[in-house]
Design a protein around this motif. Structure first.
Motif, PDB file in Angstrom:
ATOM      1  N   TRP A  76      42.133  59.242  49.830  1.00 24.31           N
ATOM      2  CA  TRP A  76      42.656  57.842  50.021  1.00 24.31           C
ATOM      3  C   TRP A  76      42.486  57.113  48.712  1.00 24.31           C
ATOM      4  N   LEU A  77      41.407  57.399  48.045  1.00 21.10           N
ATOM      5  CA  LEU A  77      41.093  56.786  46.628  1.00 21.10           C
ATOM      6  C   LEU A  77      42.167  57.509  45.778  1.00 21.10           C
ATOM      7  N   LYS A  78      42.392  58.760  45.798  1.00 24.31           N
ATOM      8  CA  LYS A  78      43.288  59.144  44.818  1.00 24.31           C
ATOM      9  C   LYS A  78      44.925  58.485  44.863  1.00 24.31           C
ATOM     10  N   VAL A  79      45.184  58.460  45.998  1.00 21.75           N
ATOM     11  CA  VAL A  79      46.523  57.781  46.325  1.00 21.75           C
ATOM     12  C   VAL A  79      46.389  56.391  45.944  1.00 21.75           C
ATOM     13  N   ALA A  80      45.508  55.494  46.164  1.00 23.46           N
ATOM     14  CA  ALA A  80      45.413  54.339  45.555  1.00 23.46           C
ATOM     15  C   ALA A  80      45.510  54.203  44.324  1.00 23.46           C
ATOM     16  N   HIS A  81      44.716  55.150  43.606  1.00 21.97           N
ATOM     17  CA  HIS A  81      44.687  55.042  42.066  1.00 21.97           C
ATOM     18  C   HIS A  81      46.316  55.436  41.520  1.00 21.97           C
ATOM     19  N   LEU A  82      46.765  56.454  42.175  1.00 19.41           N
ATOM     20  CA  LEU A  82      48.100  56.779  41.955  1.00 19.41           C
ATOM     21  C   LEU A  82      49.107  55.664  42.178  1.00 19.41           C
ATOM     22  N   ALA A  83      48.994  54.942  43.110  1.00 18.91           N
ATOM     23  CA  ALA A  83      49.662  53.910  43.276  1.00 18.91           C
ATOM     24  C   ALA A  83      49.436  52.857  42.166  1.00 18.91           C
ATOM     25  N   GLU A  84      48.354  52.578  41.735  1.00 13.84           N
ATOM     26  CA  GLU A  84      48.016  51.717  40.589  1.00 13.84           C
ATOM     27  C   GLU A  84      48.615  52.109  39.460  1.00 13.84           C
ATOM     28  N   ALA A  85      48.911  53.303  39.080  1.00 20.57           N
ATOM     29  CA  ALA A  85      49.475  53.815  37.951  1.00 20.57           C
ATOM     30  C   ALA A  85      50.980  53.738  37.939  1.00 20.57           C
ATOM     31  N   HIS A  86      51.502  53.375  38.905  1.00 20.76           N
ATOM     32  CA  HIS A  86      52.886  53.049  39.377  1.00 20.76           C
ATOM     33  C   HIS A  86      52.886  51.486  39.521  1.00 20.76           C
ATOM     34  N   ASN A  87      51.961  50.813  39.528  1.00 26.75           N
ATOM     35  CA  ASN A  87      52.048  49.448  39.595  1.00 26.75           C
ATOM     36  C   ASN A  87      52.529  48.959  40.833  1.00 26.75           C
ATOM     37  N   VAL A  88      51.848  49.614  41.857  1.00 23.69           N
ATOM     38  CA  VAL A  88      52.273  49.274  43.421  1.00 23.69           C
ATOM     39  C   VAL A  88      51.028  49.158  44.217  1.00 23.69           C
ATOM     40  N   MET A  89      51.172  48.202  45.050  1.00 24.67           N
ATOM     41  CA  MET A  89      50.054  47.727  45.793  1.00 24.67           C
ATOM     42  C   MET A  89      49.772  48.590  46.956  1.00 24.67           C
ATOM     43  N   VAL A  90      48.412  48.583  47.347  1.00 24.59           N
ATOM     44  CA  VAL A  90      48.060  49.363  48.801  1.00 24.59           C
ATOM     45  C   VAL A  90      47.828  48.395  49.656  1.00 24.59           C
ATOM     46  N   CYS A  91      48.319  48.635  50.832  1.00 22.92           N
ATOM     47  CA  CYS A  91      48.339  47.777  52.030  1.00 22.92           C
ATOM     48  C   CYS A  91      48.090  48.733  53.236  1.00 22.92           C
ATOM     49  N   PRO A  92      46.896  49.178  53.676  1.00 22.52           N
ATOM     50  CA  PRO A  92      46.684  50.308  54.484  1.00 22.52           C
ATOM     51  C   PRO A  92      47.018  50.128  55.884  1.00 22.52           C
ATOM     52  N   HIS A  93      47.482  51.185  56.543  1.00 21.40           N
ATOM     53  CA  HIS A  93      47.879  51.157  57.985  1.00 21.40           C
ATOM     54  C   HIS A  93      46.478  51.236  58.859  1.00 21.40           C
ATOM     55  N   PHE A  94      46.437  50.265  59.783  1.00 25.80           N
ATOM     56  CA  PHE A  94      45.546  50.259  61.012  1.00 25.80           C
ATOM     57  C   PHE A  94      43.966  50.421  60.342  1.00 25.80           C
ATOM     58  N   LEU A  95      43.177  50.930  61.329  1.00 31.43           N
ATOM     59  CA  LEU A  95      41.722  51.079  60.856  1.00 31.43           C
ATOM     60  C   LEU A  95      41.061  49.888  60.003  1.00 31.43           C
ATOM     61  N   MET A  96      41.185  48.992  60.449  1.00 30.08           N
ATOM     62  CA  MET A  96      40.729  47.774  59.508  1.00 30.08           C
ATOM     63  C   MET A  96      39.228  47.630  59.294  1.00 30.08           C
ATOM     64  N   GLU A  97      38.458  48.489  60.444  1.00 31.67           N
ATOM     65  CA  GLU A  97      37.008  48.345  59.890  1.00 31.67           C
ATOM     66  C   GLU A  97      36.588  49.320  58.865  1.00 31.67           C
ATOM     67  N   LEU A  98      37.445  50.231  58.549  1.00 31.81           N
ATOM     68  CA  LEU A  98      37.195  51.296  57.395  1.00 31.81           C
ATOM     69  C   LEU A  98      38.013  50.543  56.242  1.00 31.81           C
ATOM     70  N   HIS A  99      39.188  50.248  56.430  1.00 31.83           N
ATOM     71  CA  HIS A  99      40.121  49.802  55.492  1.00 31.83           C
ATOM     72  C   HIS A  99      39.646  48.692  54.517  1.00 31.83           C
ATOM     73  N   VAL A 100      38.920  47.719  55.135  1.00 30.14           N
ATOM     74  CA  VAL A 100      38.532  46.499  54.796  1.00 30.14           C
ATOM     75  C   VAL A 100      37.821  46.770  53.286  1.00 30.14           C
ATOM     76  N   SER A 101      36.857  47.800  53.478  1.00 29.27           N
ATOM     77  CA  SER A 101      35.951  48.206  52.499  1.00 29.27           C
ATOM     78  C   SER A 101      36.859  49.154  51.517  1.00 29.27           C
ATOM     79  N   LEU A 102      37.832  49.727  51.844  1.00 29.37           N
ATOM     80  CA  LEU A 102      38.770  50.447  50.757  1.00 29.37           C
ATOM     81  C   LEU A 102      39.367  49.783  49.892  1.00 29.37           C
ATOM     82  N   VAL A 103      40.168  48.673  50.692  1.00 32.97           N
ATOM     83  CA  VAL A 103      40.962  47.782  49.955  1.00 32.97           C
ATOM     84  C   VAL A 103      40.177  46.997  48.929  1.00 32.97           C
ATOM     85  N   ALA A 104      39.028  46.324  49.365  1.00 33.89           N
ATOM     86  CA  ALA A 104      38.013  45.638  48.421  1.00 33.89           C
ATOM     87  C   ALA A 104      37.367  46.490  47.091  1.00 33.89           C
ATOM     88  N   ALA A 105      37.642  47.951  47.443  1.00 38.02           N
ATOM     89  CA  ALA A 105      37.143  48.742  46.444  1.00 38.02           C
ATOM     90  C   ALA A 105      37.967  48.645  45.222  1.00 38.02           C
TER      91      ALA A 105
END
Length: 362
Positions: free
Chosen positions: A282-311
């Motif tokens: 997940w983190l590798k995809v997020a950083h890949l998206a950052e390199a393309h200047n694209v935001m990350v808005c993950p699907h579902f799993l809010m209890e886990l994704h809140v920490s990853l989006v914040a990271a």
């Protein structure tokens, strides 16, 4: 040393909290696969993945028959090495949902151990960009709900200071989708984001028509308009519409995201930690998206994704679909329209194991 002494898995069935329908299916139940790892330094880590009604026993079998025995005796600190070893062991079944879900259950348990060992929460150890992130609501936008219900839910979200709401699209007639979106837009005004989600229900021709019909009401994105393996179709649609195209919940490898980003077919990346194989990819995809200047808005799993989006710096929104309240002792905090990442050491989910045992699938 942090040597894994035991590695176990179970499957629990969690009922949905409300009726959830989209253009292609109903969310019948959440099959939750949990992995628990114990180590020689006295720590226990719990990870999980899920399906929305089928395949849970297949994921459980892959874990119990093939993957978990490989973990015993290994150093839990070597997360990347363990992920790669398990992936290599399952070459014959990659890339695909069953293997990725199994890997995710293990990987999130390893990250839970890592955070507990360091005495840090996931949002900080995974990057530490900030603790609070905007949240949008999906629960009030399901396809079976009437227009009045959509409007009422959207107004509640706006009053609470939330960033936006999601409206499911894919009604039998195009004008129905447009009318539903028009009613919500007129009720909430221009400031509230309205996300739309077609759940892979469209062909390229119908997606082009749908986008044209929705554009006047300023949707924030059009999510999964076509099947996720239709890369060229999404690229064509992205070139033809002003609505950002959001994809990712049905992708199971980093390479799939790379291909979409390089083709200009993804304006928003919705990578799902369970479906992509865990926190590590997940983190590798997020950083890949950052390199393309694209935001990350993950699907579902809010209890886990809140920490990853914040990271990560390009983490934009958390999707609000509560689903774990029946099996946890606490729930995600939302304050002044912002989801707050848990600050306790670990991945931030306080499991109620008695409640999980009550829902265990034998």
């Amino acid at each position: 040393m942090s040597i894994i002494t035991t590695a176990t898995a179970l499957l629990a069935g969690i009922a949905v909290e409300t009726d959830r329908t989209d253009a292609v299916q109903a969310f019948v139940k959440q099959e939750t696969i949990l992995v628990e790892l114990a180590t020689t330094d006295g720590l226990r880590g719990t990870g999980y993945a899920y399906t929305i009604g089928t395949g849970g026993t297949s994921v459980l079998s892959l874990l119990q028959d093939h993957l978990l025995p490989l973990l015993v005796g290994e150093d839990a600190r070597n997360i990347e090495a363990l992920w790669q070893r398990l992936f290599a062991t399952t070459r014959a079944t990659t890339t695909g949902a069953i293997t990725s879900l199994a890997l995710a259950a293990v990987d999130t348990a390893l990250w839970d151990l890592r955070c507990k060992r360091a005495g840090e929460p996931l949002w900080r150890l995974a990057g530490g960009h900030r603790r609070e992130v905007p949240v949008y609501d999906t629960e009030g936008g399901w396809l079976h709900l009437g227009t009045d219900e959509l409007v009422k839910s959207a107004l509640v979200a706006k009053e609470a200071g939330w960033a936006g709401v999601k409206i499911k699209v894919g009604k039998p007639h195009l004008n129905e989708d447009a009318e539903r979106l028009r009613a919500v837009r007129e009720a909430v005004g221009p400031s509230l984001h309205i996300m739309t989600d077609a759940n892979q229900s469209q062909t390229i021709s119908s997606a082009l028509q749908l986008a044209a019909a929705l554009e006047p009401y300023d949707p924030y994105w059009l999510e999964e308009p076509m099947p996720a393996d239709d890369l060229s179709g999404h690229a064509r649609l992205a070139r033809a519409t002003n609505i950002p195209v959001a994809v990712g919940e049905s992708m199971y490898s980093i390479t799939q995201f790379r291909n979409y980003l390089e083709a200009g077919a993804a304006s928003i990346v919705q990578v799902d930690a369970a479906r992509v194989g865990g926190i590590t990819p997940w983190l590798k995809v997020a950083h890949l998206a950052e390199a393309h200047n694209v935001m990350v808005c993950p699907h579902f799993l809010m209890e886990l994704h809140v920490s990853l989006v914040a990271a990560v710096p390009n983490g934009k929104f958390v999707e609000h679909i509560p689903q774990l309240r029946a099996v946890t002792r606490s729930e995600m905090t939302v304050r002044d329209g912002m989801a707050v990442a848990p600050d306790e050491p670990g991945i931030g989910i306080d499991w109620d194991m008695d409640a999980i045992d009550d829902r265990r699938v034998s």
